[in-house]
Design a protein around this motif. Sequence first.
Motif, mmCIF file in Angstrom:
data_model
loop_
_atom_site.group_PDB
_atom_site.id
_atom_site.type_symbol
_atom_site.label_atom_id
_atom_site.label_comp_id
_atom_site.label_asym_id
_atom_site.label_seq_id
_atom_site.Cartn_x
_atom_site.Cartn_y
_atom_site.Cartn_z
ATOM 1 N N PRO A 191 0.844 -1.207 0.000
ATOM 2 C CA PRO A 191 0.000 0.000 0.000
ATOM 3 C C PRO A 191 0.879 1.257 0.000
ATOM 4 N N ARG A 192 0.395 2.293 -0.674
ATOM 5 C CA ARG A 192 1.114 3.562 -0.757
ATOM 6 C C ARG A 192 0.232 4.681 -0.234
ATOM 7 N N LEU A 193 0.875 5.776 0.121
ATOM 8 C CA LEU A 193 0.154 6.991 0.488
ATOM 9 C C LEU A 193 -0.071 7.818 -0.778
ATOM 10 N N ALA A 194 -1.232 8.420 -0.887
ATOM 11 C CA ALA A 194 -1.554 9.245 -2.051
ATOM 12 C C ALA A 194 -0.833 10.593 -1.970
ATOM 13 N N ASP A 195 -0.555 11.159 -3.115
ATOM 14 C CA ASP A 195 -0.064 12.535 -3.246
ATOM 15 C C ASP A 195 1.278 12.814 -2.588
ATOM 16 N N CYS A 196 2.143 11.811 -2.521
ATOM 17 C CA CYS A 196 3.478 12.029 -1.966
ATOM 18 C C CYS A 196 4.406 12.610 -3.023
ATOM 19 N N LEU A 197 5.555 13.057 -2.578
ATOM 20 C CA LEU A 197 6.564 13.594 -3.469
ATOM 21 C C LEU A 197 7.145 12.493 -4.360
ATOM 22 N N GLY A 198 7.075 11.285 -3.895
ATOM 23 C CA GLY A 198 7.545 10.138 -4.662
ATOM 24 C C GLY A 198 7.404 8.884 -3.827
ATOM 25 N N TYR A 199 7.584 7.736 -4.476
ATOM 26 C CA TYR A 199 7.533 6.474 -3.744
ATOM 27 C C TYR A 199 8.561 5.515 -4.317
ATOM 28 N N VAL A 200 8.977 4.580 -3.451
ATOM 29 C CA VAL A 200 9.906 3.521 -3.816
ATOM 30 C C VAL A 200 9.310 2.223 -3.300
ATOM 31 N N ASP A 201 8.837 1.360 -4.207
ATOM 32 C CA ASP A 201 8.295 0.048 -3.827
ATOM 33 C C ASP A 201 9.438 -0.949 -3.700
#
Length: 185
Positions: free
Chosen positions: A102-112
């Motif tokens: 699961p990810r958080l919406a509207d972040c500066l970026g994500y790394v799975d």
Amino acid sequence: MAVAPRDLRRMLGSFASGVTVVTYPLPDGGAGGITVNAFTSVSLDPPLVLVSVHRASRANRHLGSVPFTVNILAAGQRDLALHFSGQLRRPLVDWCRERPSPRLADCLGYVDCLPWARSDGGDHVLHLGRVVDVGPGSGEPLVFYRGGFTGLAPSTDRPAVRTPQGVPARDGPSRRYPGPNGGVP
């Protein structure tokens, strides 16, 4: 000569860092998360990142055995940082229920990431993740500095510095965002 933990913490607080929330799936189908500012890239081949999580945290029961996402917080996401550090319970969390984690919406970026290795780090556990997906967002980062949250302010008196990859780097003074009780969260 031994260094007092309080003195070490105070000195290390002078090193500004980005703020992330590491999210992961829970066995019941829910999602968990923990605020982490000890995050770094480790390797490009294979693609690895590291997060350092306090040994006593609930997240340690899950990280290392499930996929996780490092969500890089934007300047306006201070409440999420406080929420996932256990200091604020009121924000509604916007989740993106994508896989592998699961990810958080509207972040500066994500790394799975998929778990790669874990190692003893004293009172912390060092979790290495193999990067399987990344996604950039837009905006300015949330920054942690000397026990408080801050952001970047654009420089008006000099041009942006360019990195070797040609990406503009921000260079300029910081501005503090007051936390509860006048400044320190």
